[in-house]
Design a protein around this motif. Structure first.
Motif, PDB file in Angstrom:
ATOM      1  N   GLY A   1       0.823  -1.212   0.000  1.00 54.38           N
ATOM      2  CA  GLY A   1       0.000   0.000   0.000  1.00 54.38           C
ATOM      3  C   GLY A   1       0.850   1.252   0.000  1.00 54.38           C
ATOM      4  N   ASP A   2       1.885   1.265   0.829  1.00 56.55           N
ATOM      5  CA  ASP A   2       2.801   2.413   0.871  1.00 56.55           C
ATOM      6  C   ASP A   2       3.445   2.659  -0.490  1.00 56.55           C
ATOM      7  N   ILE A   3       3.916   1.584  -1.116  1.00 59.22           N
ATOM      8  CA  ILE A   3       4.629   1.710  -2.388  1.00 59.22           C
ATOM      9  C   ILE A   3       3.696   2.213  -3.489  1.00 59.22           C
ATOM     10  N   ILE A   4       2.478   1.695  -3.534  1.00 55.34           N
ATOM     11  CA  ILE A   4       1.537   2.168  -4.554  1.00 55.34           C
ATOM     12  C   ILE A   4       1.224   3.648  -4.342  1.00 55.34           C
ATOM     13  N   ALA A   5       1.079   4.059  -3.094  1.00 56.83           N
ATOM     14  CA  ALA A   5       0.851   5.484  -2.817  1.00 56.83           C
ATOM     15  C   ALA A   5       2.046   6.320  -3.259  1.00 56.83           C
ATOM     16  N   ASP A   6       3.260   5.801  -3.064  1.00 57.14           N
ATOM     17  CA  ASP A   6       4.457   6.495  -3.553  1.00 57.14           C
ATOM     18  C   ASP A   6       4.423   6.637  -5.074  1.00 57.14           C
ATOM     19  N   LEU A   7       4.072   5.555  -5.762  1.00 57.26           N
ATOM     20  CA  LEU A   7       4.034   5.590  -7.222  1.00 57.26           C
ATOM     21  C   LEU A   7       2.997   6.585  -7.735  1.00 57.26           C
ATOM     22  N   VAL A   8       1.835   6.592  -7.118  1.00 61.06           N
ATOM     23  CA  VAL A   8       0.763   7.496  -7.552  1.00 61.06           C
ATOM     24  C   VAL A   8       1.134   8.950  -7.317  1.00 61.06           C
ATOM     25  N   THR A   9       1.779   9.220  -6.206  1.00 58.76           N
ATOM     26  CA  THR A   9       2.098  10.614  -5.856  1.00 58.76           C
ATOM     27  C   THR A   9       3.460  11.065  -6.354  1.00 58.76           C
ATOM     28  N   GLY A  10       4.191  10.178  -7.013  1.00 59.85           N
ATOM     29  CA  GLY A  10       5.503  10.558  -7.529  1.00 59.85           C
ATOM     30  C   GLY A  10       6.567  10.673  -6.477  1.00 59.85           C
ATOM     31  N   THR A  11       6.382   9.987  -5.359  1.00 59.90           N
ATOM     32  CA  THR A  11       7.369  10.002  -4.278  1.00 59.90           C
ATOM     33  C   THR A  11       8.511   9.028  -4.601  1.00 59.90           C
ATOM     34  N   PRO A  12       9.757   9.433  -4.430  1.00 58.06           N
ATOM     35  CA  PRO A  12      10.880   8.525  -4.713  1.00 58.06           C
ATOM     36  C   PRO A  12      10.761   7.232  -3.904  1.00 58.06           C
ATOM     37  N   LEU A  13      11.039   6.118  -4.552  1.00 63.78           N
ATOM     38  CA  LEU A  13      10.930   4.823  -3.894  1.00 63.78           C
ATOM     39  C   LEU A  13      12.187   4.520  -3.087  1.00 63.78           C
ATOM     40  N   SER A  14      11.997   3.871  -1.957  1.00 63.29           N
ATOM     41  CA  SER A  14      13.124   3.515  -1.099  1.00 63.29           C
ATOM     42  C   SER A  14      13.541   2.065  -1.269  1.00 63.29           C
ATOM     43  N   LEU A  15      12.811   1.307  -2.087  1.00 59.01           N
ATOM     44  CA  LEU A  15      13.091  -0.110  -2.269  1.00 59.01           C
ATOM     45  C   LEU A  15      13.187  -0.451  -3.752  1.00 59.01           C
ATOM     46  N   ASP A  16      13.962  -1.469  -4.056  1.00 57.16           N
ATOM     47  CA  ASP A  16      14.168  -1.937  -5.421  1.00 57.16           C
ATOM     48  C   ASP A  16      13.023  -2.873  -5.810  1.00 57.16           C
ATOM     49  N   LEU A  17      12.239  -2.480  -6.808  1.00 56.73           N
ATOM     50  CA  LEU A  17      11.102  -3.281  -7.261  1.00 56.73           C
ATOM     51  C   LEU A  17      11.401  -4.049  -8.544  1.00 56.73           C
TER      52      LEU A  17
END
Length: 360
Positions: free
Chosen positions: A336-352
């Motif tokens: 959930g956190d990661i999808i919210a990051d992707l939607v809001t353009g927040t830099p990711l902290s983990l390698d997907l």
């Protein structure tokens, strides 16, 4: 909230299981309006799971392992967040997971595969820690792993979603998605249409059945049968050669099978016999429980057993959060956190990179 000014409209989350709920909640927490579309079906995995948080035992390789550890470590703050918002205390067990050796060969195998973060317990230490495992020859203790009560977790998330003024729930199933670069439209079983700037596919075992859901076609159901025992002789989650047992407040879950039987979520005599044999091999006193209950759920699996998390490379309005296989409960809050990051353009902290939707 951060990044939300870039959105041209709301986000549709397809699927109302644990992944869909944690995604909707994470988006709402960032000030984004969400339409959560999904209905409960027989066999959905979220309420029929052992709730294990076991990245040290059911290990992946590379960045996927790091994601699993981060997902496990997200839980303490997440259950605090849910308790604060809903008043529901989600039981979280972080005592560690025991991998129990029942043969000399088992000792050698466990010691050889143990992580540097784990600790070997000899037979005496194991018996002192868990008297119900006194027949064991030793065990690997994986600290910080454990389990969460997924039933209470599910209830808390449903309550939070139902009271959020940013989440609108639609009790239907999505049959089709028409996604482009800037927006997407979904159609439901009643022929209703909903449009948004982003659509997140989080439909569990049914993700691959949605027309237009792109790479989600790789997601298929796998039945997992479980047994619930009306006793709790253990405090730690314990693995054996053929299965596992997970203690809860007033019962113990034993599991599990992994069967390719389509969308058949019924239990079988043979499957339950195997689960009971594996569980009672680990903890024989479970066989004395006054009552048992047979359960079955459909896990959403991919060919490599890793989830799909990320945007469709061809249609940016379509985002995947599906195919979590055996680790849906473990990965739900962090997904959930990661999808919210992707939607809001927040830099990711983990390698997907291992979760790329187009890898198959």
């Amino acid at each position: 909230m951060r990044g939300s000014d870039n959105l041209s409209g709301e986000v549709i989350v397809v699927g109302a299981g644990l992944i869909g709920l944690t995604t909707a909640v994470a988006l709402a927490e960032r000030g984004i309006s969400v339409t959560l579309i999904g209905q409960h079906r027989p066999g959905e995995a979220s309420p029929v799971a052992a709730g294990m948080l076991a990245p040290s035992v059911e290990r992946a390789a590379g960045p996927a392992h790091d994601f699993g550890v981060a997902a496990r470590d997200r839980y303490p703050s997440y259950v605090e967040f849910l308790a604060d918002r809903t008043g529901i205390g989600v039981p979280l067990n972080r005592l560690g997971i025991l991998q129990v050796a029942l043969t000399v060969k088992g000792i050698k195998g466990l010691k050889k595969s143990a992580l540097a973060t784990s600790r070997w317990l000899d037979a005496k230490e194991l018996a002192e820690l868990e008297p119900a495992l006194s027949h064991g020859l030793g065990a690997v203790l994986n600290p910080y792993d454990g389990a969460v009560d997924n039933i209470v977790l599910f209830d808390a998330l449903q309550r939070l979603a139902s009271t959020s003024d940013r989440i609108t729930s639609v009790q239907e199933s999505v049959t089709a998605i028409d996604a482009g670069d800037d927006s997407a439209t979904v159609k439901t079983t009643s022929s209703a249409s909903y449009s948004a700037s982003r659509v997140v596919v989080a439909a569990g075992a049914w993700a691959g059945q949605i027309s237009g859901a792109g790479f989600a076609c790789a997601v298929t159901p796998a039945r997992g049968q479980l047994v619930s025992y009306s006793s709790t002789p253990l405090r730690h989650v314990a693995y054996g050669p053929r299965g596992y047992v997970v203690p809860r407040r007033d019962h113990t879950i034993g599991g599990s099978t992994m069967e390719k039987v389509g969308f058949d979520a019924t239990t079988t005599t043979d499957g339950i016999r195997k689960v009971r044999g594996a569980a009672e091999e680990i903890c024989p006193t479970l066989g004395l429980a006054e009552k048992t209950e047979a359960l079955a759920g459909l896990r959403p699996v991919t060919p490599d057993m890793l989830p799909m998390i990320g945007p469709d490379p061809e249609r940016q309005s379509l985002i995947y959060a599906c195919g979590h296989s055996r680790n849906g409960v473990l990965m739900a809050p962090l997904t959930g956190d990661i999808i919210a990051d992707l939607v809001t353009g927040t830099p990711l902290s983990l390698d997907l990179s291992q979760f790329r939707p187009d890898r198959f």
